[in-house]
Design a protein around this motif. Structure first.
Motif, PDB file in Angstrom:
ATOM      1  N   GLY A 119       0.794  -1.231   0.000  1.00  0.00           N
ATOM      2  CA  GLY A 119       0.000   0.000   0.000  1.00  0.00           C
ATOM      3  C   GLY A 119       0.821   1.273   0.000  1.00  0.00           C
ATOM      4  O   GLY A 119       0.270   2.373   0.010  1.00  0.00           O
ATOM      5  N   ALA A 120       2.148   1.162  -0.032  1.00  0.00           N
ATOM      6  CA  ALA A 120       3.005   2.361   0.011  1.00  0.00           C
ATOM      7  C   ALA A 120       2.922   3.170  -1.286  1.00  0.00           C
ATOM      8  O   ALA A 120       3.320   4.331  -1.315  1.00  0.00           O
ATOM      9  CB  ALA A 120       4.447   1.965   0.292  1.00  0.00           C
ATOM     10  N   GLY A 121       2.433   2.535  -2.367  1.00  0.00           N
ATOM     11  CA  GLY A 121       2.275   3.264  -3.631  1.00  0.00           C
ATOM     12  C   GLY A 121       3.221   2.800  -4.730  1.00  0.00           C
ATOM     13  O   GLY A 121       3.262   3.397  -5.812  1.00  0.00           O
ATOM     14  N   LYS A 122       3.945   1.714  -4.492  1.00  0.00           N
ATOM     15  CA  LYS A 122       4.975   1.270  -5.428  1.00  0.00           C
ATOM     16  C   LYS A 122       4.376   0.885  -6.789  1.00  0.00           C
ATOM     17  O   LYS A 122       4.829   1.337  -7.835  1.00  0.00           O
ATOM     18  CB  LYS A 122       5.755   0.081  -4.834  1.00  0.00           C
ATOM     19  CG  LYS A 122       6.303   0.357  -3.440  1.00  0.00           C
ATOM     20  CD  LYS A 122       7.030  -0.841  -2.845  1.00  0.00           C
ATOM     21  CE  LYS A 122       6.201  -2.096  -2.681  1.00  0.00           C
ATOM     22  NZ  LYS A 122       5.108  -2.014  -1.677  1.00  0.00           N
ATOM     23  N   SER A 123       3.344   0.022  -6.747  1.00  0.00           N
ATOM     24  CA  SER A 123       2.748  -0.431  -8.017  1.00  0.00           C
ATOM     25  C   SER A 123       2.103   0.732  -8.752  1.00  0.00           C
ATOM     26  O   SER A 123       2.122   0.787  -9.992  1.00  0.00           O
ATOM     27  CB  SER A 123       1.686  -1.506  -7.772  1.00  0.00           C
ATOM     28  OG  SER A 123       2.267  -2.627  -7.176  1.00  0.00           O
ATOM     29  N   SER A 124       1.522   1.671  -8.010  1.00  0.00           N
ATOM     30  CA  SER A 124       0.878   2.817  -8.659  1.00  0.00           C
ATOM     31  C   SER A 124       1.913   3.636  -9.427  1.00  0.00           C
ATOM     32  O   SER A 124       1.631   4.143 -10.521  1.00  0.00           O
ATOM     33  CB  SER A 124       0.175   3.691  -7.618  1.00  0.00           C
ATOM     34  OG  SER A 124      -0.810   2.947  -6.947  1.00  0.00           O
TER      35      SER A 124
ATOM     36  N   GLU B 117       3.160  -7.126 -11.040  1.00  0.00           N
ATOM     37  CA  GLU B 117       3.065  -8.000  -9.872  1.00  0.00           C
ATOM     38  C   GLU B 117       2.023  -9.084 -10.186  1.00  0.00           C
ATOM     39  O   GLU B 117       1.018  -8.805 -10.830  1.00  0.00           O
ATOM     40  CB  GLU B 117       2.588  -7.129  -8.703  1.00  0.00           C
ATOM     41  CG  GLU B 117       2.483  -7.832  -7.397  1.00  0.00           C
ATOM     42  CD  GLU B 117       1.974  -6.879  -6.298  1.00  0.00           C
ATOM     43  OE1 GLU B 117       1.978  -5.654  -6.488  1.00  0.00           O
ATOM     44  OE2 GLU B 117       1.567  -7.407  -5.261  1.00  0.00           O
TER      45      GLU B 117
ATOM     46  N   GLU C  84       7.774  -6.510  -7.891  1.00  0.00           N
ATOM     47  CA  GLU C  84       7.899  -7.603  -6.911  1.00  0.00           C
ATOM     48  C   GLU C  84       8.154  -8.982  -7.521  1.00  0.00           C
ATOM     49  O   GLU C  84       7.360  -9.906  -7.350  1.00  0.00           O
ATOM     50  CB  GLU C  84       6.665  -7.647  -6.009  1.00  0.00           C
ATOM     51  CG  GLU C  84       6.677  -6.488  -5.025  1.00  0.00           C
ATOM     52  CD  GLU C  84       5.877  -6.767  -3.754  1.00  0.00           C
ATOM     53  OE1 GLU C  84       6.124  -7.823  -3.128  1.00  0.00           O
ATOM     54  OE2 GLU C  84       5.052  -5.934  -3.391  1.00  0.00           O
TER      55      GLU C  84
HETATM   56  P1  ATP Z   1       1.351  -3.682  -2.914  1.00  0.00           P
HETATM   57  O1  ATP Z   1       2.692  -4.253  -2.729  1.00  0.00           O
HETATM   58  O2  ATP Z   1       0.344  -4.199  -1.947  1.00  0.00           O
HETATM   59  O3  ATP Z   1       0.872  -3.668  -4.346  1.00  0.00           O
HETATM   60  P2  ATP Z   1       2.049  -0.928  -3.296  1.00  0.00           P
HETATM   61  O4  ATP Z   1       3.115  -0.253  -2.528  1.00  0.00           O
HETATM   62  O5  ATP Z   1       2.376  -1.357  -4.663  1.00  0.00           O
HETATM   63  O6  ATP Z   1       1.492  -2.134  -2.481  1.00  0.00           O
HETATM   64  P3  ATP Z   1      -0.217   0.389  -4.450  1.00  0.00           P
HETATM   65  O7  ATP Z   1      -0.772  -0.902  -4.976  1.00  0.00           O
HETATM   66  O8  ATP Z   1       0.373   1.334  -5.405  1.00  0.00           O
HETATM   67  O9  ATP Z   1       0.830   0.084  -3.309  1.00  0.00           O
HETATM   68  O10 ATP Z   1      -1.366   1.110  -3.629  1.00  0.00           O
HETATM   69  C1  ATP Z   1      -1.215   2.422  -3.077  1.00  0.00           C
HETATM   70  C2  ATP Z   1      -2.546   2.888  -2.502  1.00  0.00           C
HETATM   71  O11 ATP Z   1      -3.508   2.998  -3.540  1.00  0.00           O
HETATM   72  C3  ATP Z   1      -3.125   1.966  -1.453  1.00  0.00           C
HETATM   73  O12 ATP Z   1      -3.734   2.749  -0.451  1.00  0.00           O
HETATM   74  C4  ATP Z   1      -4.164   1.192  -2.225  1.00  0.00           C
HETATM   75  O13 ATP Z   1      -5.235   0.801  -1.382  1.00  0.00           O
HETATM   76  C5  ATP Z   1      -4.648   2.201  -3.253  1.00  0.00           C
HETATM   77  N1  ATP Z   1      -5.074   1.535  -4.492  1.00  0.00           N
HETATM   78  C6  ATP Z   1      -4.322   0.749  -5.280  1.00  0.00           C
HETATM   79  N2  ATP Z   1      -5.038   0.309  -6.345  1.00  0.00           N
HETATM   80  C7  ATP Z   1      -6.273   0.852  -6.231  1.00  0.00           C
HETATM   81  C8  ATP Z   1      -7.465   0.807  -7.004  1.00  0.00           C
HETATM   82  N3  ATP Z   1      -7.522   0.109  -8.149  1.00  0.00           N
HETATM   83  N4  ATP Z   1      -8.545   1.497  -6.553  1.00  0.00           N
HETATM   84  C9  ATP Z   1      -8.491   2.209  -5.424  1.00  0.00           C
HETATM   85  N5  ATP Z   1      -7.403   2.318  -4.644  1.00  0.00           N
HETATM   86  C10 ATP Z   1      -6.301   1.643  -5.024  1.00  0.00           C
END
Ligand code: ATP
Length: 241
Positions: A41-46, A86, A162
């Protein structure tokens, strides 16, 4: 070293709530490996989806000094930005080789064939199973196939989300050893998303730590060779939020 990728003040929001990514900036030099580390949830995938064009964002994404922020994903692939998501997302019903053909779909047939042979040389585990349906592969082999599919597109920048997820430690080591080989043999730059600091350090030059959608720390892999410095970074950036 020239910057291949520059991300400036990148923000991503999914809805009206707090943004998933807030004003993140980092750069990737030609042939270098930059890691983004942080908890779920840190935002990496986004960030990866925004850079690859799969997610709308604000801020700037520069590739070879060109602003590519408004280009669709396929145009970014054509420029050499390739995302390995991922969860792998290979096509289970297709054979290993067919999945690799999909990866290289933008390449001319002869070049695609050459790239696929290179991938099969790099990953003999999946070469043996080239005509088998992908769902029959083990988790580690599926990860190799996902990376191989990315490599078949002839990337200049590989966005790896990942690659260690769900793999036993021995397989994680094998996948990262293979990535190190690719690194040594090509000019490929990589952005690596991980939660696992130990494996990440084997491959990367620089690390950015993320929490709550922001970069909260930065270290070079060189700095983290020191065990005390490593433990301090873990406590400061990867501990409980
Ligand atoms: P992970 O390893 O679990 O994928 P991450 O660091 O890659 O974590 P992200 O997937 O980028 O994190 O998510 C960042 C934030 O955006 C989180 O709060 C998540 O709940 C939110 N989020 C991610 N995808 C969506 C979506 N499709 N709709 C709404 N919120 C989302």
């Amino acid at each position: 070293m020239n910057n291949l990728l520059s991300v400036e003040n990148l923000s991503v929001a999914y809805g009206a709530g707090a943004p998933a990514v807030s004003r993140v900036s980092f750069a990737v030099g030609e042939g270098s490996v930059v890691a983004l580390l942080g908890a779920n949830g840190a935002g990496k995938s986004s960030i990866m989806k925004a850079v690859s064009g799969l997610m709308p964002s604000t801020g700037a994404v520069l590739f070879n000094d060109e602003d590519i922020g408004s280009l669709p994903a396929r145009a970014r692939v054509a420029k050499g930005i390739v995302y390995v998501p991922e969860g792998r997302e290979i096509v289970g019903e297709l054979t290993v080789r067919e999945n690799l053909v999909l990866g290289g779909y933008q390449k001319a047939a002869s070049e695609r064939k050459r790239r696929i042979e290179m991938v099969l040389d790099l990953f003999p585990e999946i070469a043996e199973k080239a005509d088998r349906q992908a769902w029959r592969l083990s988790g580690g082999e599926q990860q190799m196939l996902a990376i191989g599919r990315g490599l078949a597109a002839d990337p200049k920048l590989l966005l790896l989300d990942e690659p260690s997820l769900g793999l036993a430690p021995l397989l994680v080591r094998r996948v990262f050893d293979r990535l190190a080989t690719i690194r040594a043999e090509s000019e490929l730059a990589i952005v690596l998303v991980e939660q696992n600091l130990a494996v990440t350090m084997r491959l990367c030059d620089e690390l950015h730590f993320l929490r709550g959608g922001r970069i909260v720390g930065h270290r070079s892999a060189e700095e983290l060779k020191d065990e005390t410095a490593r433990q301090e970074a873990i406590d400061a950036y990867l501990g409980a939020a």
